[in-house]
Write a protein that holds these residues in place. Structure first.
Motif, mmCIF file in Angstrom:
data_model
loop_
_atom_site.group_PDB
_atom_site.id
_atom_site.type_symbol
_atom_site.label_atom_id
_atom_site.label_comp_id
_atom_site.label_asym_id
_atom_site.label_seq_id
_atom_site.Cartn_x
_atom_site.Cartn_y
_atom_site.Cartn_z
ATOM 1 N N LEU A 169 -68.136 13.036 -84.786
ATOM 2 C CA LEU A 169 -67.186 13.875 -85.499
ATOM 3 C C LEU A 169 -67.491 15.350 -85.299
ATOM 4 N N ASP A 170 -66.443 16.121 -85.008
ATOM 5 C CA ASP A 170 -66.510 17.579 -84.924
ATOM 6 C C ASP A 170 -65.180 18.088 -85.452
ATOM 7 N N SER A 171 -65.104 18.275 -86.768
ATOM 8 C CA SER A 171 -63.840 18.599 -87.418
ATOM 9 C C SER A 171 -64.074 19.610 -88.539
ATOM 10 N N PRO A 172 -63.515 20.809 -88.410
ATOM 11 C CA PRO A 172 -63.777 21.846 -89.407
ATOM 12 C C PRO A 172 -62.997 21.690 -90.707
ATOM 13 N N ASP A 173 -61.953 20.870 -90.711
ATOM 14 C CA ASP A 173 -61.094 20.776 -91.884
ATOM 15 C C ASP A 173 -60.177 19.570 -91.735
ATOM 16 N N GLY A 174 -59.375 19.339 -92.727
ATOM 17 C CA GLY A 174 -58.420 18.244 -92.668
ATOM 18 C C GLY A 174 -57.722 18.073 -93.992
ATOM 19 N N THR A 175 -56.960 17.008 -94.075
ATOM 20 C CA THR A 175 -56.250 16.700 -95.307
ATOM 21 C C THR A 175 -56.980 15.584 -96.042
ATOM 22 N N LEU A 176 -56.824 15.566 -97.344
ATOM 23 C CA LEU A 176 -57.427 14.491 -98.137
ATOM 24 C C LEU A 176 -56.860 13.139 -97.727
ATOM 25 N N GLU A 177 -55.545 13.089 -97.476
ATOM 26 C CA GLU A 177 -54.915 11.830 -97.089
ATOM 27 C C GLU A 177 -55.532 11.265 -95.813
ATOM 28 N N ALA A 178 -55.734 12.123 -94.809
ATOM 29 C CA ALA A 178 -56.319 11.671 -93.549
ATOM 30 C C ALA A 178 -57.767 11.230 -93.738
ATOM 31 N N ALA A 179 -58.517 11.971 -94.545
ATOM 32 C CA ALA A 179 -59.911 11.597 -94.799
ATOM 33 C C ALA A 179 -59.984 10.242 -95.494
ATOM 34 N N PHE A 180 -59.102 10.008 -96.465
ATOM 35 C CA PHE A 180 -59.122 8.725 -97.162
ATOM 36 C C PHE A 180 -58.727 7.577 -96.243
ATOM 37 N N VAL A 181 -57.869 7.818 -95.249
ATOM 38 C CA VAL A 181 -57.545 6.770 -94.275
ATOM 39 C C VAL A 181 -58.830 6.319 -93.574
ATOM 40 N N LEU A 182 -59.649 7.274 -93.135
ATOM 41 C CA LEU A 182 -60.876 6.905 -92.430
ATOM 42 C C LEU A 182 -61.945 6.372 -93.381
ATOM 43 N N ILE A 183 -62.056 6.944 -94.559
ATOM 44 C CA ILE A 183 -63.034 6.443 -95.531
ATOM 45 C C ILE A 183 -62.715 4.996 -95.896
ATOM 46 N N ASP A 184 -61.449 4.708 -96.173
ATOM 47 C CA ASP A 184 -61.054 3.333 -96.500
ATOM 48 C C ASP A 184 -61.275 2.391 -95.319
ATOM 49 N N THR A 185 -61.029 2.884 -94.111
ATOM 50 C CA THR A 185 -61.272 2.069 -92.915
ATOM 51 C C THR A 185 -62.751 1.745 -92.787
ATOM 52 N N LEU A 186 -63.616 2.741 -92.964
ATOM 53 C CA LEU A 186 -65.055 2.500 -92.872
ATOM 54 C C LEU A 186 -65.504 1.479 -93.917
ATOM 55 N N ASP A 187 -64.910 1.540 -95.100
ATOM 56 C CA ASP A 187 -65.262 0.581 -96.158
ATOM 57 C C ASP A 187 -64.907 -0.851 -95.782
ATOM 58 N N LEU A 188 -63.872 -1.030 -94.966
ATOM 59 C CA LEU A 188 -63.409 -2.377 -94.615
ATOM 60 C C LEU A 188 -64.116 -2.994 -93.412
ATOM 61 N N LEU A 189 -64.741 -2.180 -92.587
ATOM 62 C CA LEU A 189 -65.338 -2.690 -91.353
ATOM 63 C C LEU A 189 -66.558 -3.553 -91.628
ATOM 64 N N ARG A 190 -66.721 -4.611 -90.823
ATOM 65 C CA ARG A 190 -67.917 -5.446 -90.898
ATOM 66 C C ARG A 190 -69.036 -4.857 -90.058
ATOM 67 N N ALA A 191 -68.690 -4.286 -88.902
ATOM 68 C CA ALA A 191 -69.692 -3.697 -88.020
ATOM 69 C C ALA A 191 -70.224 -2.404 -88.651
ATOM 70 N N PRO A 192 -71.515 -2.150 -88.529
ATOM 71 C CA PRO A 192 -72.052 -0.900 -89.060
ATOM 72 C C PRO A 192 -71.532 0.301 -88.260
ATOM 73 N N VAL A 193 -71.283 1.394 -88.961
ATOM 74 C CA VAL A 193 -70.797 2.613 -88.315
ATOM 75 C C VAL A 193 -71.876 3.675 -88.412
ATOM 76 N N ARG A 194 -72.210 4.234 -87.262
ATOM 77 C CA ARG A 194 -73.180 5.327 -87.169
ATOM 78 C C ARG A 194 -72.404 6.614 -86.925
ATOM 79 N N ALA A 195 -72.241 7.406 -87.964
ATOM 80 C CA ALA A 195 -71.506 8.665 -87.829
ATOM 81 C C ALA A 195 -72.466 9.780 -87.440
ATOM 82 N N HIS A 196 -72.038 10.597 -86.482
ATOM 83 C CA HIS A 196 -72.857 11.715 -86.012
ATOM 84 C C HIS A 196 -71.998 12.971 -85.963
ATOM 85 N N CYS A 197 -72.432 14.011 -86.663
ATOM 86 C CA CYS A 197 -71.726 15.293 -86.624
ATOM 87 C C CYS A 197 -72.279 16.106 -85.466
#
Length: 193
Positions: A65-93
């Motif tokens: 991830l390299d993102s200086p800003d965004g909308t709450l709606e878009a962030a919640f789309v990805l947050i909810d997606t991460l919550d649903l995934l079975r595979a572990p996610v390694r996020a790197h800024c």
């Protein structure tokens, strides 16, 4: 149990996405990139890629991830997606995470940043329009979503929601070491080659 390989994208995924040949290589390595402003289109593309990779194997997924800003709606789309995934996610800024985009890093299973990455706790800007009663309803909806976002950041960092709220109101900047101490990330390391 054998899993079928991730599908090979035939076309570029559109605005903000890498060309098809690069997308294919990223899929082979189970990598997803989120760059630029985190808006609905970027979030939808990244969510689709994450869900596809999750469906094709149990191995960890790398989210860069390299993102200086965004909308709450878009962030919640990805947050909810991460919550649903079975595979572990390694996020790197890799560069910066700001506003709602930093929530995506904060809620991942494993969280890291490059040594020179920066983080900005900031409230997202919002544009409201319409009659007075509509403005009031939109404003209240935005405040409710902002409160839920701050609560989620508090949960991910172990900090009190009031502290998160104050820091977001001030637009507090953190370097990688400060983000580690704050609880936004777990490690500082160079990006995965």
């Amino acid at each position: 149990m054998t899993r079928e390989p991730a599908p090979r994208p035939e076309e570029s995924p559109g605005r903000g996405g890498p060309p098809a040949w690069l997308q294919e290589r990223l899929f082979e390595r189970r990598m997803v990139f989120v760059t630029g402003r985190l808006d609905d289109a970027v979030a939808a593309r990244a969510a689709a890629e994450l869900m596809t990779l999750d469906a094709t194997g149990d191995g960890p997924i790398e989210l860069s991830l390299d993102s200086p800003d965004g909308t709450l709606e878009a962030a919640f789309v990805l947050i909810d997606t991460l919550d649903l995934l079975r595979a572990p996610v390694r996020a790197h800024c890799r560069g910066q995470a700001g506003g709602p985009a930093l929530g995506v890093v904060a809620v991942a299973d494993q969280r890291s940043a490059s040594p020179h990455a920066s983080f900005r706790l900031a409230q997202p800007t919002v544009q409201l329009s319409g009659a007075a009663d509509r403005l009031a309803a939109q404003s209240q909806h935005h405040l409710d979503r902002l409160w839920r976002f701050e609560a989620r950041l508090a949960q991910a960092t172990g900090r009190p929601p009031e502290e998160i709220s104050r820091d977001m109101q001030r637009g507090r900047y953190l370097d990688a070491r400060e983000a580690l101490a704050y609880g936004l990330i777990d490690a500082i390391r160079p990006p995965t080659p």
